[in-house]
Design a protein around this motif. Structure first.
Motif: not given
Lengths: 324, 324, 324, 324, 324, 324
Positions: B55, B63, C18-19, C21-22, C26-32, C97
């Motif tokens: 996501p 998001l 699922i939510v 797991t975010y 977790d390196s594969i979401n980009h929430l924010g 980063v």
């Protein structure tokens, strides 16, 4: 915390400077009142032709005996108009390049010529479907992972590339300039398979996986030929004339006779190179001279260097009696 | 100077002739009242699944913790409906192919079956995310040009191909026909990487650059494996039955154990070929037999022919003690 | 015969799982609240830049001396705004980063920085056009199948990849993060040609066919260089530091001097490898050491194994005096 | 037979002349770096709000208990962002108009103000739904052609106009400038019903047919009021100040108390005019003075002139004891 | 200077509160698994029907004898499928409203019923075209500003409203619920003309200008009738039953016989009111009782009050012998 | 539970029957090779013209001194091409209607004529902007609810209708057929205001609310005129010739001199009717004879019938000394 709109004041001056570089001896602009064929229109034409060649697969799925006539009739009618315009543009462009003049006042009725070529192409749809059905059969016979012929039409990239090539090749035979290459480069982008529209290819042609395949302009390929990914059917070197300019149009690419298989990453080069019928060219083999019929050419045991492990180099080298 | 509309009068007749070729024994039409899965819908499903797996990267960027629940919930709900329909179509198509009948009156509730498969796939999203996080880590560890893991998710073609493969492979395990191949061929087109959805691949898998990679249907690949562009994991030759028909479904492709690296354009063929753990297969090496664990296999000093220049052929050949 | 909506009742619970797991590790979401650059916007920027570099070919065809100023002026103005926003996002992302903090309250005016970089890029359009005109000339001189330079601009994938690389490389030189790689990976997807935006490439560069070409981040390529499909200019192995982490940023890829030709599927590896000017590297040659100027390196007569047919292996091997 | 492109040469000069008219004292351009609210965005906001007020009718039909939370949550989140931006623009525009300055460097954080107003509006959705449910009930009770309340929500133009008015009126109460009028003018265009967002209207309001209804800015309308097409609730004349300028903001439009019915094309004018509760105003009646409660006002027998036929004028005039 | 994302934290709670109001006794939500007809689909169906009724005007302009069959055939085929689905939805909805049950498991095959109704509607296209051709003739004969009948089909709002009414009325006669009203309300929105689909209207019908026209559900209108803008053919008052509930379905609107003209803003009310053939009803006349055939009814000299100017009130009043 | 596809078998026959009704004497088809102007293209042209007349309001909001030249220049260039084609089509259509021939082989270069008319229209944009600025001023001075002139340009329907009328009227003066009416009917649909493009209207024109306004083809309206909703400026009756055919083109609609105000729903009819300067026509007044300058005409105390309440009819009648 935002961009400062006063800094934008330099942009109009920059615009002027860029526009000043669009001169008539600048090779990378196409300004003027005679448009080139439209890329979007040519791709749309391809998709429409595919809908006629293989009805019911992709864009319009709910086709059946009761409505197919209307669908195809509408496409044929629309194709006539679209293709006439685009071929007309391509012919005018070619004429102006040859005449080296820039004026767009036509002394020739390019659109009328385009219409004649268009109608001829449409007439060739029926024999094209026959040929393409042989290609589907070849793919089904050649791929053990394939369950039904529907899969081939639906999503095999090799078949996609061959379809576009076969359409474009008919346009080449009708002397339509520019557009055939637009079509095959689009297929190249979609599939990674680069078949020049000028090549000659027989029935029952199959390319498996296909990424990286290159088939040159003057190749001649027989029937029941099968290629794997990464195969190059290319030129050796280009002859140049007395002034050092390359001579365009000569046969520079090989001839592959009927029932030949060429495995992955093999390279066959040269306009005088003929691979005889029923031959097999092994993976990564590199050939610049002719091969007699019914010959299998494989790489000899390669010289491997092994470090660590329990194997001797010799053991790792492919067996001489392997089948590809 | 335009097209002559009177010439269009031949088009209706041409339409009739083309329509007449769409017979029931014509292998390249799909007319009838039972549609195939929709290509557009399947790709849309893939993009939705990627939005749930990762996501915030691509389609919906704004998001955060406050809205992610709504976004994902909406996608899950919509995916349920879409995927149920498409899997139902694929199952009906497979059934009709096997039964060789053309009638669309269903004796089986394919959509109910499709729904069960869909819900099962959705349940597998969480373990899929765990596996894909290992693939991202492998890419980051393996590519010195990479600054952050975000780049990998965002635009690495190898990771794109692996993502689609891992989704499609789950569908294969659920016995969904047709759709997994549609998905991986779409990824093939996007990336030039052709992974058959039937292959088995462990965690921490990385493909660098990737164009031209081919991974066959019966490959088994362990964990921490790394492939470079142009690598083929393929079949030798296909066994045929007494009638000369190829036998489908046998193990035809190699096994690659954990922690193996295969460099660019290497070719590994055959269903009985096993590359043992911790081995390294050098660039352009071509192997049809098994390799013991912890083995490095390189091309031996190639025989080069040098013209001009100051080098001897021997000097140009790769050093024997190079590391790849 | 349809899906049972009662089975959907499990979906909200699945959504919650699922939510959950975010998480932040977790390196594969980009929430924010700090979005990444938008992929769609970056591609649109590329297409706009191409419209300025080569007016009249693709998206807007009816351009002429009377309206080109308006077209380009509008594009420049819009590009300024779009690129400023996207570079601003990329800079903020890089900063966060590096600082390893998650807060989106900016202490730095990234958009102002983005604007300065944007204006600088726009100023470089004029020299970019000069360089790209040399690339067109090189393609025309190098491809006997080419009739006019228009074809090259219009549909040559090699030229497409080079164009995107040259734009992205300017952004690298301006220290714009993230976006150059998005651009070249898009070109990679379109063409199968993977040029890292950090590479340095001189004028008159030509890639023919191109599928599978890989050019690494620290390559240095001179003027009048020509590559064929499948060529890899890559790294040998990556140096690691005391902790076993790979060291990023060192020169790992070869140097190719002026007027070099590299034929299909050749592989040249290593940061200290230099191919001297006027050299020719033959098809499928594999090199890890430097080559003196004016040298031709070909594969020596390969060891072929021939079964059936009338040829001896020796006869099939490429002549030693062939020209590539 | 086509247009002559040489005649286009005058267009750049014409462009310059037109651009020269866009001066700062020209009242019909809005050039500058501070954009007005976007019309498209405001309409999209309206449609999103309607989706929350009446889920399941129009844009997203497959909503149910299992997914409605996600749908509404996503809309609320998106509305927050969109409305914040648009209200911010409207506030900045108002400020600049009042300050008569042109500079776009903000001393006030209009977007923060816009956010506060947005959140307040979103909080009012629940009471808005209660009020709108009373309007649906009034329409169902008042229209014998109506079968179900669903029809009203789905396609009654009177209810559409009231919905938009009620949303816009909340924005007026929050002191949002500009946007409320954009909304009600859009509803005016859709329905032919022109309700000023500043008017005050009680629960259970129903407009039947509605084309041509005008409700002025300072109207006060009670509960259970019903209007037919063509009704005007307007101003008499506008008071002007000593300089002849009209005075803005005074009560200029009538007050309609509870349970009043106004039939088609009736006209009620003036800020001091009050129609008392339970009154009925007949078709085409024209009133500028107050009416006591529980009064029925009808046109007296109109003076008709009859030619031909068998009727006397007197017989044709409406009966005095008709009910409207 | 931007919105504070921390304030968004209240939105999920607000979402929950709003969702909690979507209860089963809430009259303004339509949640559940049985969708209503889709508004967009119904409008698309209308546009497709118009394309068949009047080929060559609007959406597809390049139609001629050679392709019209394909165009119409494709539309008929698609209309069959679309309309079947939408009528099925409307029938199911009506059934559930009548049965007051919420379950979506169908005991009746609504789609089969919808298909039968659809096919019947399609059969009525030919007589519809005959009737609509009389309406075009009436418009041409009745409007001195009209140059060709093409203008009428192309852009006369009165003809647009009549077209939609005539289609919707056929659906009413086939007992299709819900959809006819959706259609006429769409036309109402487009034209400001509100014709209830239940009304009965003869051939050669013409509405000039039309804004504000209202024609009630139980009107009966003969042939060769002409209406101007603002005409209301409405109800007097609604009869109520013993409980005070309005009685639905009775004749409440007038009958207009053949060859009647009704001028702008005239109002004719009541289910027992009959305007006899060949009558003329003048502008702004207001009638609630029947008129004999061949009668002209005009407003008698209105009482005007004149201030200033040189005219006496009497002079300004319309002449008694004017023709309308 | 679905539609039965066997019932679809009747559709091809139905298609044939419908197609058979598209005969050459059928007035409601437009089949052939000469297309009418495209509705979509004409509306797009209108929107483009509005963007030039009022830059920065609607479609493109980020316009400023630095980019407006490019925006306008691009629009002018595109408008030239689009309008030339559409006017050419309208001229050809008119010619064929007059000549009553069906052949599409042009003896006249309609497109060249269209180009001349187009360029002339574009030249009139500057004076049009001057006139429209007076209309904005009139709206601002006339509406106490209006805060800024921006609101008027942005969302006042009366101004929208006047803008479209003024553009269409210029086309009428240039003898462009068909297209002006398409434009004003589009505005009619958007606003409920029906202004015939042939009418003559002076500067400073204002229509408030506007729904239901009708202004006939031969109206002449002076400067500083103000109309309210529902006003009709219409014809009495149409003169017919000896054969009973209506005579087209005569002055049938009234003349309104400078500084006249006409209140809501007033009706003024007849080609010889002149309302003298500085006059006021009250709400719902109905006039068919001329009015001297500086006259106020109001409805005399209407005869009202009152039931219930405490008012006498006399008290409710409007005061004689009211101002409108």
């Amino acid at each position: 915390m935002a961009s400062d709109f006063r800094l934008k004041e330099s942009l109009p001056e920059l615009t002027e400077q860029i526009v000043a570089t669009y001169t008539s001896d600048d090779s990378i602009n196409h300004l003027g009142h005679c448009p080139l064929p439209s890329y979007e229109a040519v791709i749309e034409i391809l998709l429409d032709l595919k809908d006629i060649l293989y009805p019911g697969y992709r864009r319009r799925t709910n086709l059946h005996a009761g409505n197919i006539r209307y669908h195809v009739g509408g496409l044929i009618d629309s194709l006539h108009d679209q293709l006439t315009v685009q071929i007309g543009r391509a012919l005018r462009h070619e004429h102006r390049v040859k005449q080296k003049h820039d004026d767009c006042v036509d002394e020739i009725d390019f659109e009328a010529k385009g219409q004649a070529m268009t109608i001829e192409l449409l007439k060739r749809i029926i024999p094209l479907r026959k040929t393409l059905a042989t290609d589907v059969q070849a793919a089904f016979d050649g791929d053990p992972a394939c369950q039904t012929t529907d899969e081939i039409v639906f999503c095999y990239p090799g078949f996609e590339a061959i379809t576009v090539y076969r359409i474009a090749h008919q346009l080449v035979k009708l002397d339509v300039p520019f557009i055939p290459r637009m079509m095959t480069e689009w297929a190249h982008q979609q599939t990674g398979i680069d078949i020049h529209p000028g090549a000659t290819i027989g029935d029952y042609f199959f390319i498996d996986h296909g990424t990286g395949v290159v088939i040159g302009e003057t190749c001649e390929i027989g029937e029941h030929v099968k290629l794997y990914q990464g195969v190059t059917l290319g030129a050796l070197s280009f002859p140049t004339d007395a002034d050092g300019q390359i001579i365009r149009g000569q046969k520079r690419h090989p001839t592959i006779e009927d029932h030949v298989v060429v495995y992955a990453n093999a390279t066959i080069l040269g306009g005088r190179t003929v691979v005889g019928r029923d031959s097999v060219i092994g993976s990564s083999v590199w050939i610049t001279r002719s091969v007699s019929p019914a010959t299998t050419v494989l790489l000899e045991k390669p010289q491997l260097r092994v470090r660590g492990g329990d194997d001797a180099a010799d053991e790792l080298a492919p067996e001489l009696n392997y089948q590809i």
